[in-house]
Design an enzyme around this catalytic site. Sequence first.
Site, short mmCIF file in Angstrom:
data_model
loop_
_atom_site.label_atom_id
_atom_site.label_comp_id
_atom_site.label_asym_id
_atom_site.label_seq_id
_atom_site.Cartn_x
_atom_site.Cartn_y
_atom_site.Cartn_z
N ARG A 9 8.90 -22.97 -27.05
CA ARG A 9 9.34 -24.37 -27.19
C ARG A 9 9.88 -24.88 -25.85
O ARG A 9 10.64 -24.19 -25.18
CB ARG A 9 10.44 -24.44 -28.26
CG ARG A 9 11.05 -25.82 -28.45
CD ARG A 9 12.38 -25.94 -27.74
NE ARG A 9 13.05 -27.21 -28.00
CZ ARG A 9 14.07 -27.67 -27.32
NH1 ARG A 9 14.57 -26.94 -26.34
NH2 ARG A 9 14.62 -28.82 -27.60
N VAL A 10 9.45 -26.05 -25.44
CA VAL A 10 9.98 -26.65 -24.21
C VAL A 10 10.75 -27.90 -24.59
O VAL A 10 10.27 -28.72 -25.37
CB VAL A 10 8.83 -27.00 -23.23
CG1 VAL A 10 9.37 -27.77 -22.03
CG2 VAL A 10 8.13 -25.73 -22.78
N THR B 210 23.15 -27.56 -22.66
CA THR B 210 22.66 -28.07 -21.36
C THR B 210 23.75 -28.41 -20.33
O THR B 210 24.83 -28.88 -20.69
CB THR B 210 21.81 -29.36 -21.59
OG1 THR B 210 20.82 -29.09 -22.56
CG2 THR B 210 21.13 -29.84 -20.34
N ASP C 27 13.61 -31.18 -23.30
CA ASP C 27 13.59 -32.32 -22.38
C ASP C 27 14.00 -31.95 -20.95
O ASP C 27 13.62 -32.61 -20.00
CB ASP C 27 14.57 -33.39 -22.89
CG ASP C 27 15.99 -32.84 -23.03
OD1 ASP C 27 16.15 -31.78 -23.68
OD2 ASP C 27 16.93 -33.45 -22.48
N1 GLY Z 1 18.58 -30.69 -24.26
C1 GLY Z 1 18.18 -29.36 -24.20
C2 GLY Z 1 17.09 -29.00 -25.07
O1 GLY Z 1 16.89 -29.61 -26.12
O2 GLY Z 1 16.40 -28.08 -24.76
#
Ligand code: GLY
Length: 328
Positions: free
Chosen positions: A211-212, A183, A214
């Site tokens: 999958r999403v 990220t 945070d």
């Molecule tokens: N922090 C990024 C994710 O888990 O998608």
Amino acid sequence: MAEKMARPVIVVHGGADFTVQIDNKQAIVDGLCKAARRGYEILQSEDSNAVRAVVEAVSVLEDDENFNAGRGSTLNRDGKIQTDAMVMNGKNLKCGGVSAVMNIANPVYLAEQVMEKTNHCLLTAQYANDFAKKVGMETVDMETLMSPRSRRLLESISIAREEGRVNDAKKETVLGKDTGKDTVGAIALDKNGNLACATSTGGLSLALPGRVGDSALPGCGGYADNHFGACSTTGIGEDIMRVNMATRAMYYLEQGQSAQDAAVNSVQYLVDRLKPSDSKGCLAGLIVIDKQGNIGIHCSHDFLCFASIKNGKIQYGINPDEFESTGL
Ligand code: GLY
């Protein structure tokens, strides 16, 4: 009488990791400094604008294949690049996000378009891609978003598939060890006292398609509120979502904690509440600024690469406790 002007501040991060063992430290630091300078230039201009500054800073990191976002994104279990991003304006609490989008080089621009051109906060998957077309955003071939690291991962996936290991939920089975960083994000305070945040990611390596994480979600991947501050998070999205870590940082600022205490205590709260049984523990980190522009940076592990610019001085490093400073 002219209104009192704030001193602009920008902080960017290039993700957390379990380990500081990396072979591209200089490239990472250079990329972060470039992104911070790009954002700071906007903050210093006559049209000082925190939202534009964080979006442009994040787009620089998305264009850099050393980071897990945009062009350097990791792959899901199908060997595809699927990305999440968000942006938030602390002045009016407007936010925009996209999740599980494909073939977009700069998901943060798409998130900004969601914020500016719709009444919604989040568009997902193919529908976000349809919206991208509607606003005239270019769709790119997935190949062009793949870094050498992603290509190596693609090879590992096809070998694992041949050997019948691809359905194993543990990515270590395919990867050996995780080599991707997590990220990118930016937070800023502009001359008018407005705060903003933006976050973008290629997500977790070998996640299930759809999958999403945070990074698309306000309160999880980031938050900005002129009344308190702004933050952008990084780490394992599932853990961050479970405690709404960005909201927690805002709560600590609201209670009067310093930006650094808010960062440290948000991570500590996550670790205390989730009590990881895994030997590696949780991976979570964040960058925070309060409404005066004080900076906080903290991570559960040693690696959280960042750069910040404040009072004409740039600070950068791959570990928040060990950083270097120079003039701009
Ligand atoms: N922090 C990024 C994710 O888990 O998608």
